[in-house]
Write an enzyme that holds these catalytic residues in place. Structure first.
Site, PDB file in Angstrom:
ATOM      1  N   ASP A 159     -11.907   5.602   5.471  1.00  0.00           N
ATOM      2  CA  ASP A 159     -11.156   5.399   4.210  1.00  0.00           C
ATOM      3  C   ASP A 159     -11.525   4.640   3.175  1.00  0.00           C
ATOM      4  OD1 ASP A 159      -9.102   5.876   2.230  1.00  0.00           O
ATOM      5  OD2 ASP A 159      -7.630   4.805   3.101  1.00  0.00           O
ATOM      6  N   LYS A 191       1.232  -6.928   8.438  1.00  0.00           N
ATOM      7  CA  LYS A 191       1.092  -5.779   8.030  1.00  0.00           C
ATOM      8  C   LYS A 191       2.111  -4.765   8.719  1.00  0.00           C
ATOM      9  CE  LYS A 191      -2.080  -1.759   6.950  1.00  0.00           C
ATOM     10  NZ  LYS A 191      -3.531  -1.315   6.989  1.00  0.00           N
ATOM     11  N   GLU A 202      -9.781  -8.124  -3.885  1.00  0.00           N
ATOM     12  CA  GLU A 202     -10.314  -6.758  -3.709  1.00  0.00           C
ATOM     13  C   GLU A 202     -11.654  -6.528  -4.586  1.00  0.00           C
ATOM     14  OE1 GLU A 202      -7.471  -3.953  -4.268  1.00  0.00           O
ATOM     15  OE2 GLU A 202      -5.844  -4.827  -3.130  1.00  0.00           O
ATOM     16  N   ASN A 223     -10.279  -1.018  -0.098  1.00  0.00           N
ATOM     17  CA  ASN A 223     -10.297  -1.720   1.251  1.00  0.00           C
ATOM     18  C   ASN A 223     -11.246  -2.670   1.383  1.00  0.00           C
ATOM     19  OD1 ASN A 223      -7.820  -0.438   1.712  1.00  0.00           O
ATOM     20  ND2 ASN A 223      -8.932   1.429   2.421  1.00  0.00           N
ATOM     21  N   GLY A 229       0.713  -1.079   0.112  1.00  0.00           N
ATOM     22  CA  GLY A 229       0.045   0.033  -0.163  1.00  0.00           C
ATOM     23  C   GLY A 229       0.806   1.228  -0.021  1.00  0.00           C
ATOM     24  N   LYS A 230       0.242   2.405  -0.061  1.00  0.00           N
ATOM     25  CA  LYS A 230       0.773   3.716  -0.062  1.00  0.00           C
ATOM     26  C   LYS A 230       1.756   3.742   1.322  1.00  0.00           C
ATOM     27  CE  LYS A 230      -2.491   6.279  -0.564  1.00  0.00           C
ATOM     28  NZ  LYS A 230      -3.596   5.298  -0.817  1.00  0.00           N
TER      29      LYS A 230
HETATM   30  N1  LIG Z   1      -5.719  -9.651   5.905  1.00  0.00           N
HETATM   31  C1  LIG Z   1      -5.172  -9.624   4.739  1.00  0.00           C
HETATM   32  N2  LIG Z   1      -5.235 -10.671   3.954  1.00  0.00           N
HETATM   33  C2  LIG Z   1      -4.789 -10.647   2.781  1.00  0.00           C
HETATM   34  N3  LIG Z   1      -4.508  -9.423   2.113  1.00  0.00           N
HETATM   35  C3  LIG Z   1      -4.424  -8.368   2.790  1.00  0.00           C
HETATM   36  C4  LIG Z   1      -4.598  -8.379   4.269  1.00  0.00           C
HETATM   37  N4  LIG Z   1      -4.624  -7.046   4.627  1.00  0.00           N
HETATM   38  C5  LIG Z   1      -4.044  -6.428   3.498  1.00  0.00           C
HETATM   39  N5  LIG Z   1      -4.078  -7.144   2.484  1.00  0.00           N
HETATM   40  C6  LIG Z   1      -3.403  -6.714   1.077  1.00  0.00           C
HETATM   41  O1  LIG Z   1      -2.337  -5.712   1.194  1.00  0.00           O
HETATM   42  C7  LIG Z   1      -3.008  -4.423   0.600  1.00  0.00           C
HETATM   43  C8  LIG Z   1      -2.608  -3.340   1.544  1.00  0.00           C
HETATM   44  O2  LIG Z   1      -3.312  -3.234   2.542  1.00  0.00           O
HETATM   45  P1  LIG Z   1      -3.831  -2.084   3.412  1.00  0.00           P
HETATM   46  O3  LIG Z   1      -5.147  -1.536   2.428  1.00  0.00           O
HETATM   47  O4  LIG Z   1      -4.399  -2.608   4.623  1.00  0.00           O
HETATM   48  O5  LIG Z   1      -2.697  -1.320   3.729  1.00  0.00           O
HETATM   49  P2  LIG Z   1      -2.550   0.355   3.139  1.00  0.00           P
HETATM   50  O6  LIG Z   1      -1.104   0.472   2.754  1.00  0.00           O
HETATM   51  O7  LIG Z   1      -3.156   1.248   4.161  1.00  0.00           O
HETATM   52  O8  LIG Z   1      -3.319   0.784   1.915  1.00  0.00           O
HETATM   53  P3  LIG Z   1      -3.556   2.051   1.195  1.00  0.00           P
HETATM   54  O9  LIG Z   1      -2.703   1.824  -0.194  1.00  0.00           O
HETATM   55  O10 LIG Z   1      -4.903   2.169   0.883  1.00  0.00           O
HETATM   56  O11 LIG Z   1      -3.097   3.236   1.915  1.00  0.00           O
HETATM   57  C9  LIG Z   1      -4.590  -4.432   0.376  1.00  0.00           C
HETATM   58  O12 LIG Z   1      -5.006  -3.850  -0.592  1.00  0.00           O
HETATM   59  C10 LIG Z   1      -4.586  -6.135   0.339  1.00  0.00           C
HETATM   60  O13 LIG Z   1      -4.560  -6.516  -1.082  1.00  0.00           O
HETATM   61 MG   LIG Z   2      -5.735   0.072   1.769  1.00  0.00          MG
END
Ligand SMILES: Nc1ncnc2c1ncn2[C@@H]1O[C@H](COP(=O)(O)OP(=O)(O)OP(=O)(O)O)[C@@H](O)[C@H]1O
Ligand SMILES: [Mg+2]
Length: 301
Positions: A225, A120, A191, A230, A103-104
């Site tokens: 968000d 994560k 997604e 998401n 993600g970002k």
């Molecule tokens: N529990 C999970 N199981 C499987 N894949 C996941 C899970 N959590 C996150 N992902 C994958 O990782 C990616 C990034 O996760 P997430 O959206 O929580 O992070 P982010 O960095 O906050 O995203 P953004 O780019 O919206 O800011 C998700 O789009 C998804 O594809």
């Molecule tokens: Mg996200």
């Protein structure tokens, strides 16, 4: 991008982790931890400190700078490996797998203990931190350390919210947390943005999703968000993830965020499936019914 440090775990020794934790402790007081303070912070001898510093420098886990004094700071990779090792020691993780998403503001990997989970690493503050690094000298101020603090706070916050919402709201089950990392259930499915729903499913999925928004609201949170990126869709239904920015329903902007979340969702369905979303379905009406607890189905609004 932050490198995946999991491969380093087998070659690092207990004392390397003493050193890394020592640098982490020193960073509570200043960005660059003085070399002389490391024996105390890490409970290692002078010679051990030198030896361990070299090993950690070589692996890109710490960084060195000599300005007024010789100082050391953790790289994001060093912080990652501290979190990873703690999660392994508490048996939250036993095996590391492939990336699930970038993600970002995060890196997400598959991990395993008794079954597949998702790890994560929060990266909030990372981009800013890099810019700060490029642009100025940072000998005195303490701002730089804020990337560690910002990322850890975001992880703690996301973990607490998942714990509060699970299982009443369809979110990934929270498993563990350390520093800026959280471990949660690995979601099945894909997604929402990457699916093409069949005609007969469209309104049903939209409805399920708004129900989760309504249930989260009942439990006291607005996601803030919400988007097709998401939400995961699978045979079992929908799951809403990525919660660190969620606000409590008594937050002064909660209702504005709720309206925006629903505008995003309804707007997405309307753009992608124009024939299936009734014209009279207004996201503001949906938001109002969610907020006053009267929401039942999207076809009723
Ligand atoms: N529990 C999970 N199981 C499987 N894949 C996941 C899970 N959590 C996150 N992902 C994958 O990782 C990616 C990034 O996760 P997430 O959206 O929580 O992070 P982010 O960095 O906050 O995203 P953004 O780019 O919206 O800011 C998700 O789009 C998804 O594809
Ligand atoms: Mg996200």
């Amino acid at each position: 991008m932050v490198r995946n440090v999991a491969g380093l775990l087998p070659e690092l020794e207990t004392e390397d982790f003493y050193l890394l934790s020592g640098v982490e402790q020193g960073m509570r007081f200043s960005e660059w931890v003085q070399r002389e303070k490391l024996p105390k912070f890490s409970s290692l001898t002078e010679e051990e400190v030198d030896y361990r510093l070299e090993r950690c420098l070589k692996r890109g886990l710490v960084e060195k700078k000599t300005i007024q004094y010789e100082g050391y700071t953790l790289q994001f990779e060093g912080y990652d490996i501290l979190a990873l090792r703690a999660l392994v020691e508490q048996d939250t993780i036993s095996e590391f797998g492939s990336p699930l998403g970038v993600g970002k503001e995060s890196d997400v990997y598959e991990v395993k203990s008794y079954k597949p989970h998702a790890l994560k690493y929060h990266r909030e503050g990372y981009t800013n931190f890099r810019e700060v690094h490029k642009e100025r000298d940072y000998t005195s101020d303490n701002e730089h350390v804020s990337w560690m603090y910002t990322a850890r706070k975001a992880a703690e916050r996301e973990y607490d919210i998942l714990e509060e919402l699970y299982p009443d709201v369809s979110v990934p089950r929270p498993i563990g947390q350390n520093r800026h990392a959280i471990v949660m259930e690995k979601m099945d499915g894909v997604e929402l943005s990457r699916t093409k729903l069949e005609d007969a499913q469209v309104l049903g999925v939209l409805d399920l999703l708004v129900r989760e928004v309504a249930r989260a609201y009942e439990e006291g949170y607005v996601h803030a968000d919400m988007s097709e990126y998401n939400v995961f869709v699978s045979e079992e239904g929908v799951k809403v993830f990525d919660w660190p920015q969620a606000v409590p329903t008594d937050h002064e902007n909660a209702d504005e965020f709720l309206r925006r979340d629903l505008t995003n969702i309804v707007g997405y369905f309307r753009r992608k499936y124009p024939k299936h979303v009734p014209d009279e379905l207004e996201s503001d009406d949906v938001a109002e019914s969610v907020a006053d607890g009267s929401f039942e189905t999207v076809t009723d609004v």
